[in-house]
Write a protein that holds these residues in place. Structure first.
Motif, PDB file in Angstrom:
ATOM      1  N   GLU A  12       6.704   4.140 -17.386  1.00  0.00           N
ATOM      2  CA  GLU A  12       7.403   5.395 -17.168  1.00  0.00           C
ATOM      3  C   GLU A  12       6.953   6.058 -15.866  1.00  0.00           C
ATOM      4  O   GLU A  12       7.666   6.903 -15.319  1.00  0.00           O
ATOM      5  N   HIS A  13       5.806   5.666 -15.357  1.00  0.00           N
ATOM      6  CA  HIS A  13       5.307   6.222 -14.091  1.00  0.00           C
ATOM      7  C   HIS A  13       5.852   5.465 -12.882  1.00  0.00           C
ATOM      8  O   HIS A  13       5.544   5.831 -11.745  1.00  0.00           O
ATOM      9  N   GLY A  14       6.624   4.426 -13.122  1.00  0.00           N
ATOM     10  CA  GLY A  14       7.220   3.677 -12.029  1.00  0.00           C
ATOM     11  C   GLY A  14       7.123   2.185 -12.274  1.00  0.00           C
ATOM     12  O   GLY A  14       6.381   1.723 -13.157  1.00  0.00           O
ATOM     13  N   PRO A  15       7.880   1.372 -11.527  1.00  0.00           N
ATOM     14  CA  PRO A  15       7.855  -0.085 -11.704  1.00  0.00           C
ATOM     15  C   PRO A  15       6.451  -0.661 -11.511  1.00  0.00           C
ATOM     16  O   PRO A  15       5.687  -0.196 -10.669  1.00  0.00           O
ATOM     17  N   ARG A  16       6.149  -1.663 -12.306  1.00  0.00           N
ATOM     18  CA  ARG A  16       4.844  -2.337 -12.248  1.00  0.00           C
ATOM     19  C   ARG A  16       5.058  -3.833 -12.460  1.00  0.00           C
ATOM     20  O   ARG A  16       6.059  -4.255 -13.031  1.00  0.00           O
ATOM     21  N   TYR A  17       4.085  -4.642 -12.029  1.00  0.00           N
ATOM     22  CA  TYR A  17       4.092  -6.066 -12.354  1.00  0.00           C
ATOM     23  C   TYR A  17       3.006  -6.341 -13.389  1.00  0.00           C
ATOM     24  O   TYR A  17       2.172  -5.469 -13.693  1.00  0.00           O
ATOM     25  N   GLY A  18       2.987  -7.543 -13.933  1.00  0.00           N
ATOM     26  CA  GLY A  18       2.138  -7.853 -15.081  1.00  0.00           C
ATOM     27  C   GLY A  18       0.666  -7.573 -14.905  1.00  0.00           C
ATOM     28  O   GLY A  18       0.049  -6.880 -15.728  1.00  0.00           O
ATOM     29  N   SER A  19       0.056  -8.094 -13.838  1.00  0.00           N
ATOM     30  CA  SER A  19      -1.382  -7.902 -13.632  1.00  0.00           C
ATOM     31  C   SER A  19      -1.717  -6.430 -13.441  1.00  0.00           C
ATOM     32  O   SER A  19      -2.765  -5.944 -13.883  1.00  0.00           O
ATOM     33  N   GLY A  38      -1.089 -13.358 -19.825  1.00  0.00           N
ATOM     34  CA  GLY A  38      -0.068 -14.021 -20.627  1.00  0.00           C
ATOM     35  C   GLY A  38       0.471 -13.117 -21.712  1.00  0.00           C
ATOM     36  O   GLY A  38       1.686 -13.094 -21.983  1.00  0.00           O
ATOM     37  N   GLN A  39      -0.406 -12.352 -22.355  1.00  0.00           N
ATOM     38  CA  GLN A  39       0.011 -11.429 -23.408  1.00  0.00           C
ATOM     39  C   GLN A  39       0.916 -10.337 -22.840  1.00  0.00           C
ATOM     40  O   GLN A  39       1.909  -9.950 -23.455  1.00  0.00           O
ATOM     41  N   VAL A  40       0.579  -9.865 -21.631  1.00  0.00           N
ATOM     42  CA  VAL A  40       1.389  -8.822 -20.997  1.00  0.00           C
ATOM     43  C   VAL A  40       2.786  -9.346 -20.686  1.00  0.00           C
ATOM     44  O   VAL A  40       3.800  -8.699 -20.997  1.00  0.00           O
ATOM     45  N   TYR A  41       2.859 -10.539 -20.084  1.00  0.00           N
ATOM     46  CA  TYR A  41       4.174 -11.068 -19.713  1.00  0.00           C
ATOM     47  C   TYR A  41       5.007 -11.457 -20.929  1.00  0.00           C
ATOM     48  O   TYR A  41       6.238 -11.335 -20.916  1.00  0.00           O
ATOM     49  N   THR A  42       4.350 -11.917 -21.985  1.00  0.00           N
ATOM     50  CA  THR A  42       5.081 -12.203 -23.225  1.00  0.00           C
ATOM     51  C   THR A  42       5.702 -10.930 -23.779  1.00  0.00           C
ATOM     52  O   THR A  42       6.870 -10.914 -24.206  1.00  0.00           O
ATOM     53  N   THR A  43       4.928  -9.836 -23.761  1.00  0.00           N
ATOM     54  CA  THR A  43       5.441  -8.561 -24.248  1.00  0.00           C
ATOM     55  C   THR A  43       6.558  -8.044 -23.353  1.00  0.00           C
ATOM     56  O   THR A  43       7.575  -7.523 -23.847  1.00  0.00           O
ATOM     57  N   LEU A  44       6.400  -8.188 -22.040  1.00  0.00           N
ATOM     58  CA  LEU A  44       7.454  -7.764 -21.115  1.00  0.00           C
ATOM     59  C   LEU A  44       8.752  -8.535 -21.381  1.00  0.00           C
ATOM     60  O   LEU A  44       9.843  -7.968 -21.326  1.00  0.00           O
ATOM     61  N   GLY A  45       8.618  -9.838 -21.666  1.00  0.00           N
ATOM     62  CA  GLY A  45       9.798 -10.640 -21.972  1.00  0.00           C
ATOM     63  C   GLY A  45      10.527 -10.125 -23.192  1.00  0.00           C
ATOM     64  O   GLY A  45      11.767 -10.074 -23.230  1.00  0.00           O
ATOM     65  N   ARG A  46       9.778  -9.711 -24.212  1.00  0.00           N
ATOM     66  CA  ARG A  46      10.402  -9.184 -25.430  1.00  0.00           C
ATOM     67  C   ARG A  46      11.026  -7.813 -25.167  1.00  0.00           C
ATOM     68  O   ARG A  46      12.106  -7.508 -25.697  1.00  0.00           O
ATOM     69  N   LEU A  47      10.356  -6.996 -24.367  1.00  0.00           N
ATOM     70  CA  LEU A  47      10.921  -5.689 -24.030  1.00  0.00           C
ATOM     71  C   LEU A  47      12.221  -5.851 -23.240  1.00  0.00           C
ATOM     72  O   LEU A  47      13.191  -5.109 -23.459  1.00  0.00           O
ATOM     73  N   GLU A  58      11.029  -7.254  -6.370  1.00  0.00           N
ATOM     74  CA  GLU A  58       9.666  -7.719  -6.126  1.00  0.00           C
ATOM     75  C   GLU A  58       8.964  -6.760  -5.186  1.00  0.00           C
ATOM     76  O   GLU A  58       9.602  -6.012  -4.429  1.00  0.00           O
ATOM     77  N   ASP A  59       7.626  -6.778  -5.238  1.00  0.00           N
ATOM     78  CA  ASP A  59       6.862  -5.993  -4.261  1.00  0.00           C
ATOM     79  C   ASP A  59       6.633  -6.838  -3.009  1.00  0.00           C
ATOM     80  O   ASP A  59       7.147  -7.964  -2.898  1.00  0.00           O
ATOM     81  N   GLY A  60       5.874  -6.315  -2.078  1.00  0.00           N
ATOM     82  CA  GLY A  60       5.668  -7.011  -0.817  1.00  0.00           C
ATOM     83  C   GLY A  60       4.953  -8.332  -0.963  1.00  0.00           C
ATOM     84  O   GLY A  60       5.086  -9.212  -0.090  1.00  0.00           O
ATOM     85  N   ALA A  61       4.196  -8.493  -2.034  1.00  0.00           N
ATOM     86  CA  ALA A  61       3.449  -9.742  -2.245  1.00  0.00           C
ATOM     87  C   ALA A  61       4.236 -10.734  -3.092  1.00  0.00           C
ATOM     88  O   ALA A  61       3.711 -11.806  -3.430  1.00  0.00           O
ATOM     89  N   GLY A  62       5.459 -10.403  -3.456  1.00  0.00           N
ATOM     90  CA  GLY A  62       6.284 -11.325  -4.239  1.00  0.00           C
ATOM     91  C   GLY A  62       6.115 -11.219  -5.735  1.00  0.00           C
ATOM     92  O   GLY A  62       6.606 -12.089  -6.469  1.00  0.00           O
ATOM     93  N   HIS A  63       5.434 -10.165  -6.226  1.00  0.00           N
ATOM     94  CA  HIS A  63       5.281  -9.978  -7.672  1.00  0.00           C
ATOM     95  C   HIS A  63       6.574  -9.417  -8.254  1.00  0.00           C
ATOM     96  O   HIS A  63       7.143  -8.468  -7.707  1.00  0.00           O
ATOM     97  N   ALA A  64       7.011  -9.992  -9.357  1.00  0.00           N
ATOM     98  CA  ALA A  64       8.199  -9.488 -10.048  1.00  0.00           C
ATOM     99  C   ALA A  64       7.881  -8.139 -10.684  1.00  0.00           C
ATOM    100  O   ALA A  64       6.916  -8.017 -11.456  1.00  0.00           O
ATOM    101  N   LEU A  65       8.673  -7.127 -10.361  1.00  0.00           N
ATOM    102  CA  LEU A  65       8.453  -5.781 -10.878  1.00  0.00           C
ATOM    103  C   LEU A  65       9.344  -5.528 -12.089  1.00  0.00           C
ATOM    104  O   LEU A  65      10.466  -6.026 -12.170  1.00  0.00           O
ATOM    105  N   TYR A  66       8.815  -4.731 -13.026  1.00  0.00           N
ATOM    106  CA  TYR A  66       9.566  -4.338 -14.217  1.00  0.00           C
ATOM    107  C   TYR A  66       9.675  -2.818 -14.241  1.00  0.00           C
ATOM    108  O   TYR A  66       8.732  -2.103 -13.880  1.00  0.00           O
ATOM    109  N   ALA A  67      10.834  -2.326 -14.676  1.00  0.00           N
ATOM    110  CA  ALA A  67      11.070  -0.886 -14.761  1.00  0.00           C
ATOM    111  C   ALA A  67      11.566  -0.548 -16.160  1.00  0.00           C
ATOM    112  O   ALA A  67      12.264  -1.348 -16.800  1.00  0.00           O
ATOM    113  N   ILE A  68      11.223   0.643 -16.636  1.00  0.00           N
ATOM    114  CA  ILE A  68      11.675   1.085 -17.945  1.00  0.00           C
ATOM    115  C   ILE A  68      13.144   1.505 -17.866  1.00  0.00           C
ATOM    116  O   ILE A  68      13.591   2.045 -16.850  1.00  0.00           O
TER     117      ILE A  68
END
Length: 236
Positions: A12-19, A38-47, A58-68
């Motif tokens: 809710e504070h803004g897009p984030r990636y798994g790590s 792995g647990q974080v990305y599994t949960t993100l997949g279900r969400l 993606e961010d500048g480093a190529g991380h996939a970002l997720y947003a609510i």
């Protein structure tokens, strides 16, 4: 522990990636409940499947970002407003252990209780020391960082929890002492004159012989198999 709702709260504070989500979750809770990526990305997949989050580039480093999503915000508000359900408590290993230790062959339940009490008191002392350090840091710097305050609240919950556990262990020991003191003595064996070969007469009274639904004379069995309590207990 609701990992999915914790991740929604961070998103809710803004897009984030798994790590990043894992690091922020552990920072907020003082690593009390560590997560793996792995647990974080599994949960993100279900969400994402449930429409509560969506990938947001993606961010500048190529991380996939997720947003609510809007649905995710609604779910989060509902979670904050809904009391935590206590009608179906999570399994507690200590409660199960003591329940199984009662009457278990070769198990000294006094030692089980005393061993756990030592561990619980040590944990409570550790949490109290960490709380003092957290308070000193907050008061000394005047900092009101969100993560520092959140960690203090978690620490205080752990302190209250261990205090309650220590009291419960004292109660368990006292309960067993009282039950041991009031347990009926074992049934005495009938004298030889009543059970010897020369005695062919039936004993009179309730429970005699095999009639009346009672336990046979001289059997020494307690009704329901619960006639004898644990042996005498003493406090450490």
């Amino acid at each position: 522990m609701s990992i999915r709702h914790g991740l929604l709260a961070l998103l809710e504070h803004g897009p984030r990636y798994g790590s990043q989500l894992r690091t922020e979750f552990e920072s907020r809770t003082g690593s009390t409940w560590p997560l793996n990526v792995g647990q974080v990305y599994t949960t993100l997949g279900r969400l994402e499947r449930d429409g509560l989050v969506a990938q947001n580039g993606e961010d500048g480093a190529g991380h996939a970002l997720y947003a609510i999503t809007d649905a995710g915000r609604t779910e989060l508000r509902t979670w904050f407003e809904r009391p935590v359900d206590r009608t179906s408590p999570a399994r507690d290993e200590l409660a199960i252990k003591l329940a199984m230790a009662v009457g278990a062959p070769g198990v000294d339940i006094r030692e089980v209780i005393q061993s756990q009490r030592r561990h619980t008191v040590k944990a409570m002392q550790d949490y109290t020391r960490l709380k003092a350090q957290a308070l000193t840091a907050l008061e000394g710097t005047g900092s009101r960082e969100r993560d520092d305050i959140a960690w203090l609240l978690v620490l205080e919950q752990l302190i209250f929890q261990t205090e309650a556990e220590a009291r419960w262990l004292d109660h368990c020991e006292s309960r067993l002492i009282r039950l041991s003191a009031t347990a009926p003595p074992p049934t005495a064996t009938a004298p030889a004159s009543e059970t010897g070969p020369g005695n062919t007469g039936a004993r009179s009274g309730p429970g005699a012989g095999t009639g009346g639904g009672g336990v046979g004379a001289g059997s020494g069995a307690a009704p329901g198999g619960r006639g004898r309590g644990p042996g005498p207990l003493t406090r450490a």
